[in-house]
Design an enzyme around this catalytic site. Sequence first.
Site, short mmCIF file in Angstrom:
data_model
loop_
_atom_site.label_atom_id
_atom_site.label_comp_id
_atom_site.label_asym_id
_atom_site.label_seq_id
_atom_site.Cartn_x
_atom_site.Cartn_y
_atom_site.Cartn_z
N ASP A 116 0.80 -1.23 0.00
CA ASP A 116 0.00 0.00 0.00
C ASP A 116 0.83 1.29 0.00
O ASP A 116 2.00 1.30 0.39
CB ASP A 116 -0.89 0.04 1.24
N HIS A 152 3.80 -2.03 3.25
CA HIS A 152 3.75 -0.73 2.60
C HIS A 152 5.05 -0.40 1.88
O HIS A 152 6.14 -0.62 2.44
CB HIS A 152 3.49 0.38 3.63
#
Length: 284
Positions: free
Chosen positions: A92, A238
């Site tokens: 992400d 992430h």
Amino acid sequence: MSSPSLPSSCFTSAAVRRWKPSPFICGAAALHAGAAAALAVQPGAWPWAVGSVAASHLALTAAGLWPRSALLGPNWTRLPEPVGRRIALTIDDGPDPEVTPRVLDLLDRFDARATFFCIGELARRHPQLVEAIVARGHAVENHSEHHRLTFSLFGPRAMKREIAAGQRTLTEIAGVAPRFFRAPAGLRNPFLEPALCSLGLQLASWTRRGFDTRAQEAGAITRRLLDGLAPRDILLVHDGHAARDARGEPLVLEVLPPLLRAAADNDLQWATLRACLDDQTGHP
């Protein structure tokens, strides 16, 4: 690979869904209607009516603050059956010009496929990274246009506008429309599912996350991700907003090698969310 002249029909998935309120939403609506009816018949019952409505709003808010909840609508927290021994790595908050290329190199080393939930405005700044993600066999999905921390407070129009903007941006750059959406920080409200249905998107959260945007030590992140690792799991790390070690190195770069190695050692195959969706629907 950018396609700024794509027709508007390309910005949504072919699988536009009809919105069907969840039982939880229907219950909240029924409670509101009951409270209004009670007030019409017995105005003195207003404390009960107001209290009931307030309680339902609190329950709806709590459901939106629980990223893995399906109370507000369908939500992928695990891959659908049957997928064999496949698992999904979702990444992400990128693309990030420093971290994303190094993540891609690690994925190549282990011949792993991942799903990148990209932020539209970052994709516009770094279109070559989005193109590289696709060219190297990974999937690009929608993580909103601006990644507003107030996203879960948006009304229906603002929410759909933000998601649609991300959809247009990522489709133009990647050349293919995202089919999944992940809310910023996983937080949402009852307006999200109708917007996703109209745009042909499916909400996806995760089975477990490493908390790699705020953890202080790579080992703790790795243990969270590997604890109970099993087929159908969806893992979250992430490439954007990545926490860093004392040397300034993104922790995700230390986490990925043991994670990817453990999957290989346990005969688990990394797959993108859209590949699993294709298998479920029978339509690529």
